[in-house]
Motif scaffolding. Structure first.
Motif, PDB file in Angstrom:
ATOM      1  N   ASP A 119      -5.755  10.348  -4.152  1.00  0.00           N
ATOM      2  CA  ASP A 119      -6.518   9.271  -3.510  1.00  0.00           C
ATOM      3  C   ASP A 119      -5.620   8.415  -2.628  1.00  0.00           C
ATOM      4  O   ASP A 119      -6.022   7.990  -1.540  1.00  0.00           O
ATOM      5  CB  ASP A 119      -7.193   8.417  -4.585  1.00  0.00           C
ATOM      6  CG  ASP A 119      -8.058   7.329  -3.984  1.00  0.00           C
ATOM      7  OD1 ASP A 119      -9.077   7.655  -3.356  1.00  0.00           O
ATOM      8  OD2 ASP A 119      -7.703   6.133  -4.123  1.00  0.00           O
ATOM      9  N   TRP A 120      -4.381   8.171  -3.068  1.00  0.00           N
ATOM     10  CA  TRP A 120      -3.429   7.406  -2.256  1.00  0.00           C
ATOM     11  C   TRP A 120      -3.086   8.148  -0.962  1.00  0.00           C
ATOM     12  O   TRP A 120      -3.070   7.553   0.125  1.00  0.00           O
ATOM     13  CB  TRP A 120      -2.170   7.147  -3.077  1.00  0.00           C
ATOM     14  CG  TRP A 120      -1.054   6.517  -2.312  1.00  0.00           C
ATOM     15  CD1 TRP A 120      -0.947   5.206  -1.922  1.00  0.00           C
ATOM     16  CD2 TRP A 120       0.136   7.164  -1.847  1.00  0.00           C
ATOM     17  NE1 TRP A 120       0.227   4.998  -1.239  1.00  0.00           N
ATOM     18  CE2 TRP A 120       0.908   6.181  -1.176  1.00  0.00           C
ATOM     19  CE3 TRP A 120       0.617   8.466  -1.933  1.00  0.00           C
ATOM     20  CZ2 TRP A 120       2.146   6.483  -0.604  1.00  0.00           C
ATOM     21  CZ3 TRP A 120       1.842   8.764  -1.357  1.00  0.00           C
ATOM     22  CH2 TRP A 120       2.591   7.784  -0.701  1.00  0.00           C
ATOM     23  N   ARG A 132     -12.016  12.018   1.335  1.00  0.00           N
ATOM     24  CA  ARG A 132     -11.302  11.331   0.257  1.00  0.00           C
ATOM     25  C   ARG A 132     -12.094  11.393  -1.051  1.00  0.00           C
ATOM     26  O   ARG A 132     -11.537  11.672  -2.123  1.00  0.00           O
ATOM     27  CB  ARG A 132     -11.060   9.876   0.669  1.00  0.00           C
ATOM     28  CG  ARG A 132     -10.321   9.037  -0.342  1.00  0.00           C
ATOM     29  CD  ARG A 132     -10.111   7.642   0.211  1.00  0.00           C
ATOM     30  NE  ARG A 132      -9.459   6.772  -0.750  1.00  0.00           N
ATOM     31  CZ  ARG A 132      -9.171   5.494  -0.508  1.00  0.00           C
ATOM     32  NH1 ARG A 132      -9.485   4.950   0.662  1.00  0.00           N
ATOM     33  NH2 ARG A 132      -8.577   4.752  -1.420  1.00  0.00           N
ATOM     34  N   LYS A 155       0.828  -1.208   0.000  1.00  0.00           N
ATOM     35  CA  LYS A 155       0.000   0.000   0.000  1.00  0.00           C
ATOM     36  C   LYS A 155       0.856   1.249   0.000  1.00  0.00           C
ATOM     37  O   LYS A 155       0.493   2.271  -0.571  1.00  0.00           O
ATOM     38  CB  LYS A 155      -0.921  -0.001   1.220  1.00  0.00           C
ATOM     39  CG  LYS A 155      -1.890   1.176   1.239  1.00  0.00           C
ATOM     40  CD  LYS A 155      -2.862   1.044   2.377  1.00  0.00           C
ATOM     41  CE  LYS A 155      -3.908   2.141   2.311  1.00  0.00           C
ATOM     42  NZ  LYS A 155      -4.706   2.122   1.092  1.00  0.00           N
ATOM     43  N   LEU A 208       1.322   1.924  -5.537  1.00  0.00           N
ATOM     44  CA  LEU A 208       0.673   2.922  -6.388  1.00  0.00           C
ATOM     45  C   LEU A 208       1.610   4.070  -6.758  1.00  0.00           C
ATOM     46  O   LEU A 208       1.667   4.458  -7.939  1.00  0.00           O
ATOM     47  CB  LEU A 208      -0.585   3.451  -5.702  1.00  0.00           C
ATOM     48  CG  LEU A 208      -1.427   4.431  -6.528  1.00  0.00           C
ATOM     49  CD1 LEU A 208      -1.861   3.787  -7.840  1.00  0.00           C
ATOM     50  CD2 LEU A 208      -2.644   4.898  -5.742  1.00  0.00           C
ATOM     51  N   LEU A 240      -5.024   9.822  -8.848  1.00  0.00           N
ATOM     52  CA  LEU A 240      -4.594   8.600  -8.166  1.00  0.00           C
ATOM     53  C   LEU A 240      -3.676   8.911  -6.992  1.00  0.00           C
ATOM     54  O   LEU A 240      -3.772   8.292  -5.926  1.00  0.00           O
ATOM     55  CB  LEU A 240      -3.892   7.668  -9.153  1.00  0.00           C
ATOM     56  CG  LEU A 240      -4.774   7.038 -10.229  1.00  0.00           C
ATOM     57  CD1 LEU A 240      -3.920   6.234 -11.210  1.00  0.00           C
ATOM     58  CD2 LEU A 240      -5.831   6.145  -9.604  1.00  0.00           C
ATOM     59  N   PHE A 241      -2.776   9.874  -7.178  1.00  0.00           N
ATOM     60  CA  PHE A 241      -1.854  10.238  -6.102  1.00  0.00           C
ATOM     61  C   PHE A 241      -2.601  10.866  -4.924  1.00  0.00           C
ATOM     62  O   PHE A 241      -2.317  10.552  -3.755  1.00  0.00           O
ATOM     63  CB  PHE A 241      -0.800  11.207  -6.633  1.00  0.00           C
ATOM     64  CG  PHE A 241       0.244  11.576  -5.621  1.00  0.00           C
ATOM     65  CD1 PHE A 241       1.201  10.653  -5.224  1.00  0.00           C
ATOM     66  CD2 PHE A 241       0.264  12.847  -5.052  1.00  0.00           C
ATOM     67  CE1 PHE A 241       2.164  10.985  -4.280  1.00  0.00           C
ATOM     68  CE2 PHE A 241       1.219  13.182  -4.107  1.00  0.00           C
ATOM     69  CZ  PHE A 241       2.173  12.254  -3.718  1.00  0.00           C
ATOM     70  N   SER A 291      -6.001   7.912   1.383  1.00  0.00           N
ATOM     71  CA  SER A 291      -6.148   6.588   2.000  1.00  0.00           C
ATOM     72  C   SER A 291      -5.171   6.411   3.160  1.00  0.00           C
ATOM     73  O   SER A 291      -5.506   5.803   4.185  1.00  0.00           O
ATOM     74  CB  SER A 291      -5.927   5.493   0.955  1.00  0.00           C
ATOM     75  OG  SER A 291      -4.572   5.445   0.530  1.00  0.00           O
TER      76      SER A 291
END
Length: 291
Positions: A272-273, A220, A53, A57, A269-270, A276
């Protein structure tokens, strides 16, 4: 003369004593002093974030961006594409996009979370359906149509773009804040009040910590929405990566369109990472967050 036997010399280990001729030893005495102090394992001190995790990504994003850069180094671009991608235009568009995302998310948080807390208080609960109706209307309205109305009203610039993004992203944070606070066990609130905690103390020390996972899930969602909606800011003169996308479409230049799209997807995507990881690290200990 007494017939009692003299007691033997007291040479027993520390913590051991005699009761009616039988030897007893105090439980745990002696060993505790000799036992070395051992620090708690790191996984109990902080939440465990697995290596996949943590690095998978970002590594994929880095590989995609590197491959894109290498492709552009060898690509045969015409004058229109070179003009669109030169003079720092790509960096300027990317920076504008990040600024739009950060500023809009900040205002979403300071609007939606306090409003969600207010609407769960007894005096304002009747207003919750009205507020949720307006929030649903904001997200149900097509983003491009909402932006067009704001541009007609306020003129071209970054301000209408920001307001449109904020309106579009308020719903997930507001609804998750209300849902998280309503989902708390009422017996916990009563117990907190029973030990003398004030209403503010119950809110800050019991209700909000328990609702944090749901609130962070809404944040998020809002972050990813903001990254996507910010591409439409170009239609209102707000800049961002949408400039590259619209330039590629209107001039039929696939390299420009491809670069704008890849950067937007990579940024989403970054973000969202990062969100998270924030869900895992900021949620109270003992509340499991599955992302």
């Amino acid at each position: 003369m007494s017939g009692r036997r003299p007691s033997p010399p007291d040479n027993r280990p520390e913590g051991e004593h005699e009761v009616k001729g039988l030897a007893f030893r105090d439980e745990g005495e002696g060993e505790q002093e000799a036992a070395p102090l051992v620090a708690p394992p790191p996984e109990k001190m902080m939440r465990r974030i697995g290596w996949p995790k943590l690095v998978l990504l970002p590594a994929v994003i880095a590989v995609v961006l590197l491959a894109t850069w290498l492709w552009f180094q060898r690509a045969d671009l015409d004058s229109i594409s070179e003009t669109a991608l030169s003079n720092g235009n790509v960096w300027k568009a990317f920076k504008q996009h990040v600024q739009l995302t950060v500023i809009s998310t900040f205002f979403v948080l300071i609007i939606a979370i306090p409003l969600g807390i207010l609407l769960t208080r007894k005096a304002f609960r009747k207003a919750a359906p009205i507020a949720m109706t307006f929030a649903n209307m904001g997200q149900a309205t097509p983003a491009i149509g909402l932006l067009a109305l704001l541009v007609i009203w306020m003129g071209i610039g970054e301000k209408p773009a920001l307001i449109g993004i904020i309106i579009y992203a308020v719903l997930p944070v507001l609804s998750n804040t209300i849902a998280g606070l309503k989902a708390n066990d009422p017996t916990l609130m009563e117990a907190a009040r029973g030990i003398g905690m004030s209403s503010v103390g119950v809110l800050t020390k019991v209700e909000l910590p328990l609702a944090v996972p749901l609130i962070l899930a809404g944040v998020r969602t809002a972050l990813v929405l903001n990254v996507g909606t910010a591409t439409l800011a170009t239609f209102g003169g707000g800049g961002g990566l949408g400039v590259l996308i619209t330039t590629g479409i209107t001039n039929q230049r696939m390299p420009v369109l491809l670069l704008g799209s890849i950067l937007t997807v990579a940024l989403a995507l970054f973000v969202d990472w990062l969100a998270s990881l924030a869900e895992i690290l900021l949620s109270p200990r003992g509340l499991e967050v599955k992302s």
